[in-house]
Design a protein around this motif. Structure first.
Motif, PDB file in Angstrom:
ATOM      1  N   ALA A   1       0.850  -1.198   0.000  1.00  0.00           N
ATOM      2  CA  ALA A   1       0.000   0.000   0.000  1.00  0.00           C
ATOM      3  C   ALA A   1       0.882   1.244   0.000  1.00  0.00           C
ATOM      4  N   ALA A   2       0.640   2.133  -0.952  1.00  0.00           N
ATOM      5  CA  ALA A   2       1.477   3.326  -1.095  1.00  0.00           C
ATOM      6  C   ALA A   2       0.783   4.589  -0.608  1.00  0.00           C
ATOM      7  N   THR A   3      -0.522   4.674  -0.764  1.00  0.00           N
ATOM      8  CA  THR A   3      -1.228   5.887  -0.378  1.00  0.00           C
ATOM      9  C   THR A   3      -1.962   5.679   0.950  1.00  0.00           C
ATOM     10  N   ARG A   4      -2.351   6.769   1.561  1.00  0.00           N
ATOM     11  CA  ARG A   4      -3.081   6.705   2.823  1.00  0.00           C
ATOM     12  C   ARG A   4      -4.437   6.013   2.630  1.00  0.00           C
ATOM     13  N   LEU A   5      -5.074   6.256   1.504  1.00  0.00           N
ATOM     14  CA  LEU A   5      -6.357   5.627   1.202  1.00  0.00           C
ATOM     15  C   LEU A   5      -6.195   4.110   1.088  1.00  0.00           C
ATOM     16  N   GLU A   6      -5.135   3.654   0.433  1.00  0.00           N
ATOM     17  CA  GLU A   6      -4.879   2.218   0.303  1.00  0.00           C
ATOM     18  C   GLU A   6      -4.613   1.588   1.667  1.00  0.00           C
ATOM     19  N   HIS A   7      -3.896   2.294   2.524  1.00  0.00           N
ATOM     20  CA  HIS A   7      -3.648   1.783   3.869  1.00  0.00           C
ATOM     21  C   HIS A   7      -4.947   1.632   4.647  1.00  0.00           C
ATOM     22  N   ARG A   8      -5.801   2.661   4.585  1.00  0.00           N
ATOM     23  CA  ARG A   8      -7.044   2.628   5.348  1.00  0.00           C
ATOM     24  C   ARG A   8      -8.026   1.577   4.825  1.00  0.00           C
ATOM     25  N   VAL A   9      -8.169   1.486   3.507  1.00  0.00           N
ATOM     26  CA  VAL A   9      -9.189   0.605   2.930  1.00  0.00           C
ATOM     27  C   VAL A   9      -8.712  -0.841   2.821  1.00  0.00           C
ATOM     28  N   LEU A  31      -7.518 -15.376   2.164  1.00  0.00           N
ATOM     29  CA  LEU A  31      -6.970 -14.050   2.419  1.00  0.00           C
ATOM     30  C   LEU A  31      -8.012 -13.023   2.027  1.00  0.00           C
ATOM     31  N   LYS A  32      -8.276 -12.074   2.908  1.00  0.00           N
ATOM     32  CA  LYS A  32      -9.321 -11.080   2.675  1.00  0.00           C
ATOM     33  C   LYS A  32      -8.771  -9.690   2.941  1.00  0.00           C
ATOM     34  N   ALA A  33      -9.413  -8.719   2.344  1.00  0.00           N
ATOM     35  CA  ALA A  33      -9.160  -7.314   2.642  1.00  0.00           C
ATOM     36  C   ALA A  33     -10.416  -6.546   2.249  1.00  0.00           C
ATOM     37  N   ALA A  34     -10.719  -5.497   2.976  1.00  0.00           N
ATOM     38  CA  ALA A  34     -11.850  -4.605   2.700  1.00  0.00           C
ATOM     39  C   ALA A  34     -13.192  -5.331   2.777  1.00  0.00           C
ATOM     40  N   GLN A  35     -13.308  -6.310   3.635  1.00  0.00           N
ATOM     41  CA  GLN A  35     -14.575  -7.027   3.766  1.00  0.00           C
ATOM     42  C   GLN A  35     -15.415  -6.541   4.935  1.00  0.00           C
ATOM     43  N   ILE A  36     -14.949  -5.519   5.642  1.00  0.00           N
ATOM     44  CA  ILE A  36     -15.732  -5.007   6.758  1.00  0.00           C
ATOM     45  C   ILE A  36     -16.839  -4.101   6.234  1.00  0.00           C
ATOM     46  N   GLY A  37     -18.004  -4.177   6.833  1.00  0.00           N
ATOM     47  CA  GLY A  37     -19.136  -3.390   6.378  1.00  0.00           C
ATOM     48  C   GLY A  37     -19.246  -2.045   7.063  1.00  0.00           C
ATOM     49  N   ARG A  38     -18.477  -1.860   8.127  1.00  0.00           N
ATOM     50  CA  ARG A  38     -18.523  -0.618   8.886  1.00  0.00           C
ATOM     51  C   ARG A  38     -17.848   0.496   8.096  1.00  0.00           C
ATOM     52  N   ALA A  39     -18.437   1.664   8.101  1.00  0.00           N
ATOM     53  CA  ALA A  39     -17.882   2.799   7.376  1.00  0.00           C
ATOM     54  C   ALA A  39     -16.669   3.359   8.109  1.00  0.00           C
ATOM     55  N   LEU A  40     -15.679   3.783   7.349  1.00  0.00           N
ATOM     56  CA  LEU A  40     -14.509   4.438   7.915  1.00  0.00           C
ATOM     57  C   LEU A  40     -14.859   5.886   8.232  1.00  0.00           C
ATOM     58  N   GLN A  41     -13.954   6.562   8.911  1.00  0.00           N
ATOM     59  CA  GLN A  41     -14.181   7.969   9.191  1.00  0.00           C
ATOM     60  C   GLN A  41     -14.260   8.707   7.861  1.00  0.00           C
ATOM     61  N   GLY A  42     -15.310   9.436   7.642  1.00  0.00           N
ATOM     62  CA  GLY A  42     -15.529  10.114   6.380  1.00  0.00           C
ATOM     63  C   GLY A  42     -16.644   9.472   5.574  1.00  0.00           C
TER      64      GLY A  42
END
Length: 167
Positions: free
Chosen positions: A50-58, A74-85
């Protein structure tokens, strides 16, 4: 999704066969120990790609691993809860992983009864350019899968060996 075939690896076939033939408690221990070994490696691999802040967060901060008797997921970005914003990783992961076209949008805006032209609105400025192979998840998975297969094999063999020795 990236899949590994156990047909091409005798070691993976042995792990699957061994986990089928041991008792339930030992299978649970194998799954638990395997997840403990694989999860930090997977999270580290996604964070490195991950290079950008958005990639790190998501993608990187939502990296998870699930282990069953038959496979490792292996999973990533499978959470349904919204991030800040307000961004929900499970809904917009594809834009972060694969990027977007740098289109500029022209339209007519309206506020009350007044209309006004909007020229060259850049709606995808925060995303990387489009890449079919992905930026974070797919390269990280391709780099880490041989290591994870090795960890799974070693963990299962060690756990079964320790059970036979009575530890």
């Amino acid at each position: 999704m990236i899949r590994i075939s156990a047909h091409s690896s005798r070691e993976l076939q042995a792990v699957i066969l061994a986990t089928k033939n041991v008792d339930r408690e030992l299978r649970a221990q194998i799954r638990k120990h395997t997840r403990q070994m694989i999860l930090p490696e997977w999270q580290r691999a996604t964070a490195e790609h991950a290079a950008t802040r958005l990639e790190h967060r998501v993608l990187a901060q939502t990296a998870r691993a699930a282990v069953s008797d038959q496979n490792v997921t292996l999973k990533a970005a499978q959470i349904g809860r919204a991030l800040q914003g307000g961004l929900k990783p499970s809904e917009l992961w594809w834009a972060v992983e694969f990027g977007a076209d740098g289109k500029r949008l022209d339209y007519t805006g309206r506020r009350g009864s007044r209309t006004f032209p909007v020229k060259n609105r850049r709606t995808t400025q925060q995303l990387r350019p489009r890449n079919q192979r992905g930026y974070v998840f797919h390269p990280a998975a391709a780099a880490i899968i041989p290591r994870l297969a090795s960890l799974w094999t070693q963990t299962a063999a060690r756990t079964i060996h320790e059970a036979f020795e009575g530890k």
